[in-house]
Structures are given as C-alpha cells and as structure tokens.
Design an enzyme around this catalytic site. Structure first.
Site, short mmCIF file in Angstrom:
data_model
loop_
_atom_site.label_atom_id
_atom_site.label_comp_id
_atom_site.label_asym_id
_atom_site.label_seq_id
_atom_site.Cartn_x
_atom_site.Cartn_y
_atom_site.Cartn_z
N ARG A 61 2.12 10.25 -9.18
CA ARG A 61 3.00 10.90 -8.47
C ARG A 61 3.76 11.13 -9.57
NH1 ARG A 61 5.04 7.22 -4.36
NH2 ARG A 61 4.34 5.86 -5.92
N TYR A 97 -14.23 -6.86 -1.75
CA TYR A 97 -13.38 -6.93 0.47
C TYR A 97 -13.98 -5.96 1.00
CZ TYR A 97 -9.14 -5.94 -0.88
OH TYR A 97 -7.91 -4.91 -1.78
N GLY A 116 -4.73 8.77 -11.01
CA GLY A 116 -4.43 7.21 -11.15
C GLY A 116 -4.09 6.80 -12.37
N LYS A 153 -10.90 0.62 1.65
CA LYS A 153 -12.14 0.94 1.09
C LYS A 153 -13.02 1.28 1.78
CE LYS A 153 -9.48 0.16 -3.35
NZ LYS A 153 -9.58 1.27 -4.67
N1 COA Z 1 5.17 -4.77 1.47
C1 COA Z 1 5.47 -4.62 2.91
N2 COA Z 1 5.56 -3.26 3.20
C2 COA Z 1 5.64 -2.45 1.72
C3 COA Z 1 5.35 -2.39 0.22
C4 COA Z 1 5.44 -4.43 0.38
N3 COA Z 1 4.97 -4.65 -1.22
N4 COA Z 1 6.32 -2.00 0.02
C5 COA Z 1 6.31 -1.12 0.69
N5 COA Z 1 6.50 -1.40 2.29
C6 COA Z 1 6.66 -0.95 3.13
C7 COA Z 1 7.88 0.14 3.56
O1 COA Z 1 8.80 -1.16 3.87
C8 COA Z 1 7.75 1.17 4.58
O2 COA Z 1 7.26 0.72 5.08
P1 COA Z 1 8.98 0.97 6.18
O3 COA Z 1 8.88 2.86 6.54
O4 COA Z 1 8.37 0.38 8.07
O5 COA Z 1 9.96 0.48 6.12
C9 COA Z 1 5.77 1.70 3.81
O6 COA Z 1 5.57 0.50 3.22
C10 COA Z 1 5.95 2.68 2.71
O7 COA Z 1 6.79 2.13 1.97
P2 COA Z 1 7.50 3.24 0.75
O8 COA Z 1 8.31 2.53 -0.34
O9 COA Z 1 8.13 4.12 1.34
O10 COA Z 1 6.63 4.09 0.48
P3 COA Z 1 5.75 5.31 -1.01
O11 COA Z 1 4.51 6.47 0.27
O12 COA Z 1 6.64 5.68 -1.73
O13 COA Z 1 5.03 4.15 -1.58
C11 COA Z 1 3.38 2.98 -2.98
C12 COA Z 1 4.18 3.22 -1.25
C13 COA Z 1 2.17 2.02 -2.62
C14 COA Z 1 2.44 4.15 -3.66
C15 COA Z 1 3.87 2.49 -4.09
O14 COA Z 1 4.42 0.66 -3.52
C16 COA Z 1 2.75 2.24 -5.18
O15 COA Z 1 3.51 3.03 -6.25
N6 COA Z 1 2.61 1.21 -5.07
C17 COA Z 1 2.04 0.92 -6.64
C18 COA Z 1 0.29 1.38 -6.57
C19 COA Z 1 -0.61 0.30 -6.18
O16 COA Z 1 -0.01 -0.69 -5.02
N7 COA Z 1 -1.55 0.02 -6.58
C20 COA Z 1 -2.71 -0.42 -5.89
C21 COA Z 1 -3.16 -1.04 -7.27
S1 COA Z 1 -3.99 -2.27 -6.66
#
Ligand code: COA
Length: 290
Positions: free
Chosen positions: A47, A155, A22, A170
C-alpha cells in the site's frame, strides 16, 4: 556461512518477470533481492508507494535488474486489476506471482472487533484470491503458463490460538494452492506454497512480540534445531520453487521451520526437559546398570 549463501546457479531466473506482493520490506524483500541476483525482474507491491520506491532503488543499486514499484492494496479488486495491467505493460509477460502480502494481529480472539477479524481475512484470503484470479484468468486467456507461490504458515493446518483470523485465512490459501495446482495444471500453471517457521523480521516481530515478549517467548527455544531461520534459507527455497528446476513440484507446501511445528505436535516431545540423571534413575529403577 553456508546458510547465508545463494543456492541456485547464476542466471537461474534469467528472463523471469515476477510479481511479489508485500515486497517492500521483510521476508518479501529478502526473497526479491535473491530473485534479482538470479536474473529476474520484479514488480513489488504494497500500500505504501514511498516505501516501495525507496526499496526498488536500493534493490536495483545492490543487485541490478529492474524493480517496478506499484501501489496495490490487495483487498481492493480495482487496485489489483490496475496493478496487473501496469505490471504487464512495464515488464511484458509475467511468469511468476508470489503472494506474500499478509496481515496479522496477535490477540485473544474475543478481544478482536469484527472489523479487525475481517481485516486479516480480507488481506490474506481475499487478497491472495483476488491476485490469483486476476493473474490466472489472464494467463489462461492468453495461453501463457505461470507459477504461483503462496506464503502460508504451519498453523494453516494445525490452527493456532491468538492468531485465529490469520490461521483461518492461511488455511484457505493452502486449500486454494492445492486446488488450483490440480485444476490449472492443464493450462501450464503450477501452484505451490511455503510454510516458514520463525524468521526474524523487524516489522512482524516487533508487532507480534513487542518489547520484552520476544525475550520471554524466544522463538528459537521452540525449534528443535535450536535457532531461527536465516532469510537466505527462505530465499533459496522460494527461488527454487519459482524456477523451472521445480517444474515437477505442484500442489506442494514446503515447511521450513527447523522442525518447530512437529515439536509442538508430538505427544512426548517435551520429554527433552528430562535431565540425563533422571533417565539414569529410571533405568536403575528397572534394574539396568548405568
Ligand atoms: N490488534 C487488534 N486489532 C487491531 C490491531 C491490533 N494490533 N490493529 C488494528 N486493529 C483493528 C482496528 O482497531 C480496526 O478495527 P475497528 O474498526 O473495529 O476499531 C481494524 O483492526 C482495522 O484497523 P485499521 O488500522 O483500520 O486497518 P488498516 O486496513 O489500515 O491496516 C493492517 C491493517 C493489517 C494492514 C495494518 O495493521 C498493517 O499494515 N499491519 C502490518 C502488516 C502485517 O501485519 N503483516 C503481517 C506480518 S505476519
């Protein structure tokens, strides 16, 4: 301002090869930039190879050193193993692994699909475990020492509503850190963690507190020292924990949150809402002169 200053002496990480998952954006990038400044070489993973390649160029231009971008979804063991192999081929022996990659959805738990819940568990707990096991087994086989640093959260031990899969995962990472700190110390492998409080990043903050929410729930208001963290403050702590100066620190989780979680925990801490005049009145009512 001292908060934005590097703390360790120049060259403190000279010769260290560090994998930072990351590492393309946010806090990962800030920590990586400081490691480079201190003489380390880096592998940054996420990714998104295009983001990583751009970041790597910018980091090298700004700070020097070597930054190798490698695409790796930590949920996929084949990608983790390929990343580990490529990192060793390109940089030689890896000395430090910083497990920073994470995912989080802020939501009432009952609104999360099973897939959403599992997605966060997979990135945070499974991903960290896979990277840790891949690196640790190889270090042990090659009789190399190594250092793990895992980014957790306060948390992890209090739990928290609305980020339940992240809290559960976590907590697992914290247990992994403390367990391996003992089990693998005999191989010269240290494991520590950092639990950061609020440090603004574009990505996480806009996702976790979109729009006006960030004003309504101003994170600085929850922090006893009255402010959020500077990235350099976290980078200083991380650099210390991956450096040899912290060789006797093992199995520790260091909190850097301005006292935020304790403020939430102490039963009477919200009495800071009581104005001075009211304290005067209470004293007067028990006969003490103001
Ligand atoms: N709230 C709730 N559910 C969510 C969501 C949100 N904001 N975003 C996606 N989802 C759900 C999707 O609907 C899916 O579920 P479903 O198949 O039942 O509909 C599931 O989560 C997976 O989503 P998807 O978009 O296919 O996942 P991904 O593997 O492509 O990506 C992450 C997931 C977490 C990697 C992506 O959201 C991301 O890059 N996030 C940023 C990184 C991050 O969060 N960092 C943390 C900093 S604290």
């Amino acid at each position: 301002m001292i908060l934005a200053e590097g703390m360790l002496k120049p060259g403190a990480l000279k010769g260290k090869n560090i994998i930072l998952t990351g590492g393309g954006t946010g806090l990962g990038r800030s920590m990586g930039e400081y490691f480079l400044e201190l003489g380390a070489n880096l592998v940054i993973t996420s990714r998104k190879l295009d983001v990583l390649e751009e970041t790597a160029q910018e980091m090298m231009t700004a700070k020097g050193g070597k930054v190798i971008p490698l695409a790796c979804d930590v949920r996929e063991i084949d990608q983790v193993e390929a990343m580990w192999k490529a990192a060793n081929e390109k940089l030689g022996q890896i000395h430090v692994v910083l497990n920073n990659a994470a995912g989080n959805f802020i939501s009432p738990t009952e609104r999360l699909s099973i897939n959403a819940f599992n997605t966060v568990l997979d990135i945070v707990l499974k991903g960290t475990s896979q990277v840790t096991l891949t690196a640790g087994k190889d270090w042990i086989a090659k009789k190399q020492s190594g250092t793990f640093l895992n980014i957790v959260t306060t948390y992890a031990w209090t739990g928290s509503g609305y980020v339940v899969p992240s809290a559960a995962a976590k907590a697992g990472v914290l247990a992994l850190t403390r367990s391996l700190a003992v089990e693998w110390a005999k191989y010269g492998i240290r494991s520590n963690a950092i639990a950061p409080g609020p440090f603004p990043t574009e990505g996480a903050w806009s996702r976790l507190l979109p729009g006006d929410l960030v004003k309504k729930f101003d994170p600085a208001k929850k922090v006893p020292v009255g402010r959020v963290g500077e990235h350099q403050e976290l980078a200083n702590l991380a650099a210390y924990l991956v450096s040899d100066y912290s060789s006797y620190v093992n199995g520790e989780v260091m909190t850097i949150d301005g006292g935020e979680w304790l403020k939430g925990a102490g039963e009477f801490n919200n009495l800071d809402q009581i104005p001075e005049e009211m304290w005067d009145m209470m004293e007067a009512s028990r006969g003490k002169k103001p």
